[in-house]
Scaffold this active site. Structure first.
Site, PDB file in Angstrom:
ATOM      1  N   ASP A   9       0.481  -1.731   0.201  1.00  0.00           N
ATOM      2  CA  ASP A   9       0.276   0.072   0.083  1.00  0.00           C
ATOM      3  C   ASP A   9       1.104   1.520   0.112  1.00  0.00           C
ATOM      4  O   ASP A   9       1.057   1.721   1.219  1.00  0.00           O
ATOM      5  CB  ASP A   9      -1.105   0.172   1.437  1.00  0.00           C
ATOM      6  CG  ASP A   9      -1.911  -1.108   1.184  1.00  0.00           C
ATOM      7  OD1 ASP A   9      -2.447  -1.642   0.088  1.00  0.00           O
ATOM      8  OD2 ASP A   9      -2.630  -1.600   1.825  1.00  0.00           O
ATOM      9  N   LYS A  31       0.945  -7.857  -2.499  1.00  0.00           N
ATOM     10  CA  LYS A  31      -0.896  -7.594  -2.844  1.00  0.00           C
ATOM     11  C   LYS A  31      -0.376  -6.380  -3.549  1.00  0.00           C
ATOM     12  O   LYS A  31      -0.106  -5.445  -2.618  1.00  0.00           O
ATOM     13  CB  LYS A  31      -1.436  -7.414  -1.854  1.00  0.00           C
ATOM     14  CG  LYS A  31      -2.807  -7.588  -1.997  1.00  0.00           C
ATOM     15  CD  LYS A  31      -3.923  -7.690  -0.357  1.00  0.00           C
ATOM     16  CE  LYS A  31      -4.160  -6.235   0.750  1.00  0.00           C
ATOM     17  NZ  LYS A  31      -4.755  -5.700  -0.591  1.00  0.00           N
ATOM     18  N   ASP A  58      -6.153  -6.659  -5.646  1.00  0.00           N
ATOM     19  CA  ASP A  58      -6.892  -6.116  -4.680  1.00  0.00           C
ATOM     20  C   ASP A  58      -8.071  -5.508  -5.050  1.00  0.00           C
ATOM     21  O   ASP A  58      -7.728  -4.599  -4.633  1.00  0.00           O
ATOM     22  CB  ASP A  58      -5.665  -6.425  -3.354  1.00  0.00           C
ATOM     23  CG  ASP A  58      -7.250  -6.268  -2.382  1.00  0.00           C
ATOM     24  OD1 ASP A  58      -7.952  -6.564  -2.107  1.00  0.00           O
ATOM     25  OD2 ASP A  58      -6.648  -5.620  -0.789  1.00  0.00           O
ATOM     26  N   LEU A  59      -8.712  -5.339  -5.993  1.00  0.00           N
ATOM     27  CA  LEU A  59      -9.269  -4.295  -6.389  1.00  0.00           C
ATOM     28  C   LEU A  59     -10.320  -3.788  -5.668  1.00  0.00           C
ATOM     29  O   LEU A  59     -11.407  -3.576  -6.079  1.00  0.00           O
ATOM     30  CB  LEU A  59      -9.252  -3.625  -7.843  1.00  0.00           C
ATOM     31  CG  LEU A  59      -7.468  -3.823  -9.392  1.00  0.00           C
ATOM     32  CD1 LEU A  59      -7.886  -3.429 -10.147  1.00  0.00           C
ATOM     33  CD2 LEU A  59      -6.890  -2.489  -7.712  1.00  0.00           C
ATOM     34  N   LYS A  60     -11.206  -5.714  -5.554  1.00  0.00           N
ATOM     35  CA  LYS A  60     -12.583  -5.551  -5.017  1.00  0.00           C
ATOM     36  C   LYS A  60     -13.265  -5.125  -6.149  1.00  0.00           C
ATOM     37  O   LYS A  60     -14.420  -4.323  -5.766  1.00  0.00           O
ATOM     38  CB  LYS A  60     -12.338  -5.034  -3.614  1.00  0.00           C
ATOM     39  CG  LYS A  60     -11.641  -5.079  -2.275  1.00  0.00           C
ATOM     40  CD  LYS A  60     -11.448  -4.643  -1.347  1.00  0.00           C
ATOM     41  CE  LYS A  60     -11.050  -5.377  -0.175  1.00  0.00           C
ATOM     42  NZ  LYS A  60      -8.924  -4.071  -0.608  1.00  0.00           N
ATOM     43  N   PHE A  61     -13.558  -5.752  -7.030  1.00  0.00           N
ATOM     44  CA  PHE A  61     -14.495  -4.984  -8.195  1.00  0.00           C
ATOM     45  C   PHE A  61     -16.012  -5.576  -7.622  1.00  0.00           C
ATOM     46  O   PHE A  61     -16.705  -6.716  -7.077  1.00  0.00           O
ATOM     47  CB  PHE A  61     -14.443  -6.570  -8.878  1.00  0.00           C
ATOM     48  CG  PHE A  61     -13.321  -6.189  -9.737  1.00  0.00           C
ATOM     49  CD1 PHE A  61     -13.045  -4.239 -10.512  1.00  0.00           C
ATOM     50  CD2 PHE A  61     -12.363  -6.752 -10.113  1.00  0.00           C
ATOM     51  CE1 PHE A  61     -11.753  -4.554 -10.787  1.00  0.00           C
ATOM     52  CE2 PHE A  61     -11.063  -6.119 -10.535  1.00  0.00           C
ATOM     53  CZ  PHE A  61     -10.790  -5.199 -10.941  1.00  0.00           C
ATOM     54  N   HIS A  62     -16.642  -4.635  -7.738  1.00  0.00           N
ATOM     55  CA  HIS A  62     -17.944  -4.943  -7.459  1.00  0.00           C
ATOM     56  C   HIS A  62     -19.210  -3.713  -7.690  1.00  0.00           C
ATOM     57  O   HIS A  62     -19.444  -2.829  -7.992  1.00  0.00           O
ATOM     58  CB  HIS A  62     -18.453  -4.336  -6.099  1.00  0.00           C
ATOM     59  CG  HIS A  62     -20.522  -4.626  -4.672  1.00  0.00           C
ATOM     60  ND1 HIS A  62     -20.054  -4.108  -3.441  1.00  0.00           N
ATOM     61  CD2 HIS A  62     -20.937  -4.634  -4.834  1.00  0.00           C
ATOM     62  CE1 HIS A  62     -21.251  -3.898  -3.332  1.00  0.00           C
ATOM     63  NE2 HIS A  62     -22.013  -5.258  -4.332  1.00  0.00           N
ATOM     64  N   ASP A  63     -19.557  -4.676  -8.498  1.00  0.00           N
ATOM     65  CA  ASP A  63     -19.823  -4.146  -9.880  1.00  0.00           C
ATOM     66  C   ASP A  63     -21.977  -4.769 -10.992  1.00  0.00           C
ATOM     67  O   ASP A  63     -21.995  -6.110 -10.576  1.00  0.00           O
ATOM     68  CB  ASP A  63     -19.590  -3.359 -11.152  1.00  0.00           C
ATOM     69  CG  ASP A  63     -20.001  -1.937 -11.523  1.00  0.00           C
ATOM     70  OD1 ASP A  63     -21.150  -2.037 -11.688  1.00  0.00           O
ATOM     71  OD2 ASP A  63     -19.192  -1.102 -11.472  1.00  0.00           O
ATOM     72  N   PRO A  65     -23.092  -7.509 -13.005  1.00  0.00           N
ATOM     73  CA  PRO A  65     -22.496  -8.729 -13.864  1.00  0.00           C
ATOM     74  C   PRO A  65     -21.568  -8.573 -15.034  1.00  0.00           C
ATOM     75  O   PRO A  65     -20.234  -8.896 -15.119  1.00  0.00           O
ATOM     76  CB  PRO A  65     -23.463  -9.323 -13.441  1.00  0.00           C
ATOM     77  CG  PRO A  65     -24.630  -9.216 -12.953  1.00  0.00           C
ATOM     78  CD  PRO A  65     -24.260  -7.763 -12.656  1.00  0.00           C
ATOM     79  N   THR A 118     -12.910  -6.173   7.098  1.00  0.00           N
ATOM     80  CA  THR A 118     -12.000  -6.917   8.593  1.00  0.00           C
ATOM     81  C   THR A 118     -12.343  -5.371   9.253  1.00  0.00           C
ATOM     82  O   THR A 118     -11.405  -5.477  10.566  1.00  0.00           O
ATOM     83  CB  THR A 118     -10.190  -7.309   8.205  1.00  0.00           C
ATOM     84  OG1 THR A 118      -9.872  -6.546   7.387  1.00  0.00           O
ATOM     85  CG2 THR A 118     -10.350  -8.797   8.185  1.00  0.00           C
ATOM     86  N   GLN A 188      -8.262  -1.586  11.870  1.00  0.00           N
ATOM     87  CA  GLN A 188      -8.402  -2.937  11.408  1.00  0.00           C
ATOM     88  C   GLN A 188      -8.984  -3.397  13.389  1.00  0.00           C
ATOM     89  O   GLN A 188      -9.053  -2.728  13.377  1.00  0.00           O
ATOM     90  CB  GLN A 188      -7.127  -3.683  11.369  1.00  0.00           C
ATOM     91  CG  GLN A 188      -7.150  -3.951  10.128  1.00  0.00           C
ATOM     92  CD  GLN A 188      -7.187  -4.478   9.051  1.00  0.00           C
ATOM     93  OE1 GLN A 188      -8.370  -4.890   9.379  1.00  0.00           O
ATOM     94  NE2 GLN A 188      -6.518  -4.500   7.739  1.00  0.00           N
ATOM     95  N   GLY A 208      -0.174  -5.808   5.761  1.00  0.00           N
ATOM     96  CA  GLY A 208       0.682  -4.981   5.088  1.00  0.00           C
ATOM     97  C   GLY A 208       1.266  -3.592   5.988  1.00  0.00           C
ATOM     98  O   GLY A 208       2.757  -4.035   6.506  1.00  0.00           O
ATOM     99  N   ARG A 209       0.846  -2.725   7.193  1.00  0.00           N
ATOM    100  CA  ARG A 209       1.789  -2.042   7.884  1.00  0.00           C
ATOM    101  C   ARG A 209       2.689  -3.069   9.120  1.00  0.00           C
ATOM    102  O   ARG A 209       3.988  -1.742   8.875  1.00  0.00           O
ATOM    103  CB  ARG A 209       0.658  -1.137   8.418  1.00  0.00           C
ATOM    104  CG  ARG A 209      -0.157  -0.031   7.596  1.00  0.00           C
ATOM    105  CD  ARG A 209      -1.116   0.983   8.237  1.00  0.00           C
ATOM    106  NE  ARG A 209      -2.355  -0.523   8.212  1.00  0.00           N
ATOM    107  CZ  ARG A 209      -3.301   0.408   7.913  1.00  0.00           C
ATOM    108  NH1 ARG A 209      -3.950   1.563   9.061  1.00  0.00           N
ATOM    109  NH2 ARG A 209      -4.499  -0.821   8.058  1.00  0.00           N
TER     110      ARG A 209
HETATM  111  O1  LIG Z   1     -11.386  -7.611   4.473  1.00  0.00           O
HETATM  112  C1  LIG Z   1     -10.546  -6.685   4.123  1.00  0.00           C
HETATM  113  C2  LIG Z   1      -9.802  -6.622   2.760  1.00  0.00           C
HETATM  114  C3  LIG Z   1      -8.767  -6.342   2.094  1.00  0.00           C
HETATM  115  N1  LIG Z   1      -8.051  -5.184   3.364  1.00  0.00           N
HETATM  116  C4  LIG Z   1      -6.330  -5.369   2.668  1.00  0.00           C
HETATM  117  O2  LIG Z   1      -5.327  -6.009   3.079  1.00  0.00           O
HETATM  118  C5  LIG Z   1      -4.183  -5.299   3.306  1.00  0.00           C
HETATM  119  C6  LIG Z   1      -4.262  -4.887   5.295  1.00  0.00           C
HETATM  120  O3  LIG Z   1      -3.068  -3.960   5.578  1.00  0.00           O
HETATM  121  P1  LIG Z   1      -2.664  -4.131   7.079  1.00  0.00           P
HETATM  122  O4  LIG Z   1      -1.992  -2.806   6.573  1.00  0.00           O
HETATM  123  O5  LIG Z   1      -1.720  -5.235   7.393  1.00  0.00           O
HETATM  124  O6  LIG Z   1      -3.996  -3.503   8.201  1.00  0.00           O
HETATM  125  C7  LIG Z   1      -5.075  -3.573   3.079  1.00  0.00           C
HETATM  126  O7  LIG Z   1      -4.202  -3.872   1.772  1.00  0.00           O
HETATM  127  C8  LIG Z   1      -6.701  -3.070   3.109  1.00  0.00           C
HETATM  128  O8  LIG Z   1      -6.811  -2.631   1.726  1.00  0.00           O
HETATM  129  C9  LIG Z   1      -8.059  -5.261   4.611  1.00  0.00           C
HETATM  130  O9  LIG Z   1      -7.344  -5.138   5.358  1.00  0.00           O
HETATM  131  N2  LIG Z   1      -9.346  -6.076   5.089  1.00  0.00           N
END
Ligand SMILES: O=c1ccn([C@@H]2O[C@H](COP(=O)(O)O)[C@@H](O)[C@H]2O)c(=O)[nH]1
Length: 229
Positions: A9, A31, A58-63, A65, A118, A188, A208-209
């Site tokens: 990210d 990712k 991880d673009l999480k398409f939501h549209d 069909p 999450t 989170q 990620g972080r």
């Molecule tokens: O439910 C979800 C779906 C996607 N993410 C993605 O995962 C990473 C988590 O990053 P951290 O820095 O470890 O929190 C981030 O790219 C989100 O877009 C998610 O957290 N939860």
């Protein structure tokens, strides 16, 4: 192969590639999410593939069909290892996405669906009109995803044990919200430590972080890998 997916990210490809150059493709997959893909586009995927990494787009398409399935097809043509949609787009949307992949020749990405982010807890669901425990909504959407023929879901590791019982061992459970004990929760909400997530049955840990914001990201990744041994 390692179960860890490092979330790149970053606001530009230079920063993302600088981290990738410190990591080893045998230790993790990467990712690419909305921020990096919006600013850097397909070129950053090509650069990561050249370095030997498999990439979850991880673009999480939501549209509707038609639109979502064409986006999934375009992602597949970029050669990514995994791609995702939102399960709340419904069965017809998910079946259309699976359908376009079935019509392609050549390797396809894993196709998974996000259940409940999450970052959300019960009170967040109530505000969008869902007066129920996140676990119940995750179980409902994971079943729908499974029945629509997808390869797995994104959920919290908190839900993994029950989903394994419900959906079996072949279904991929991809879990963000992973936090080593000493790291900041940030935005989170449904969090689990790396060893607990693996013990409960996660297929992949999205982190990620806790890695990218660490003073030494490569060392932070190694410490997490060691904690899983
Ligand atoms: O439910 C979800 C779906 C996607 N993410 C993605 O995962 C990473 C988590 O990053 P951290 O820095 O470890 O929190 C981030 O790219 C989100 O877009 C998610 O957290 N939860």
């Amino acid at each position: 192969m390692s179960p860890i997916l490092v979330a790149l990210d970053y606001p530009d490809s230079a920063a993302a590639l600088a981290l990738a150059d410190r990591l080893d493709p045998s230790q993790c997959r990467l990712k690419v999410g909305k921020e990096l893909f919006t600013c850097a586009g397909p070129a950053v995927l090509e650069a990561l593939h050249k370095r030997g990494f498999e990439v979850f787009l991880d673009l999480k398409f939501h549209d509707i069909p038609n639109t979502a399935s064409k986006a999934v097809k375009a992602a597949a043509e970029l050669g990514v290892w995994m791609v995702n949609v939102h399960a709340s787009g419904g069965r017809r949307m998910m079946e259309a996405c699976r359908g376009v992949l079935e019509q392609r020749t050549g390797p396809n990405p894993l196709l998974i669906a996000v259940t409940v982010l999450t970052s959300m807890e019960r009170s967040d669901l109530a505000e969008i009109g869902l007066d129920l425990d996140p676990l119940d909504q995750v179980r409902r959407l994971a079943q729908l995803t499974h029945d629509s023929g997808l390869d797995g879901v994104v959920c919290s590791a908190q839900e993994v044990s029950l989903l394994r019982e419900q959906l079996g061992s072949a279904f991929s459970l991809v879990t963000p919200g992973i936090r080593p004990l000493d790291s900041d929760k940030g935005d989170q909400r449904r969090i689990v430590t790396p060893p607990q997530a693996m013990a409960m049955g996660s297929s992949y840990l999205v982190i990620g972080r806790p890695i990218t914001q660490a003073p030494d990201p490569a060392r932070a990744l190694q410490a997490i890998i060691d904690s899983l041994a």
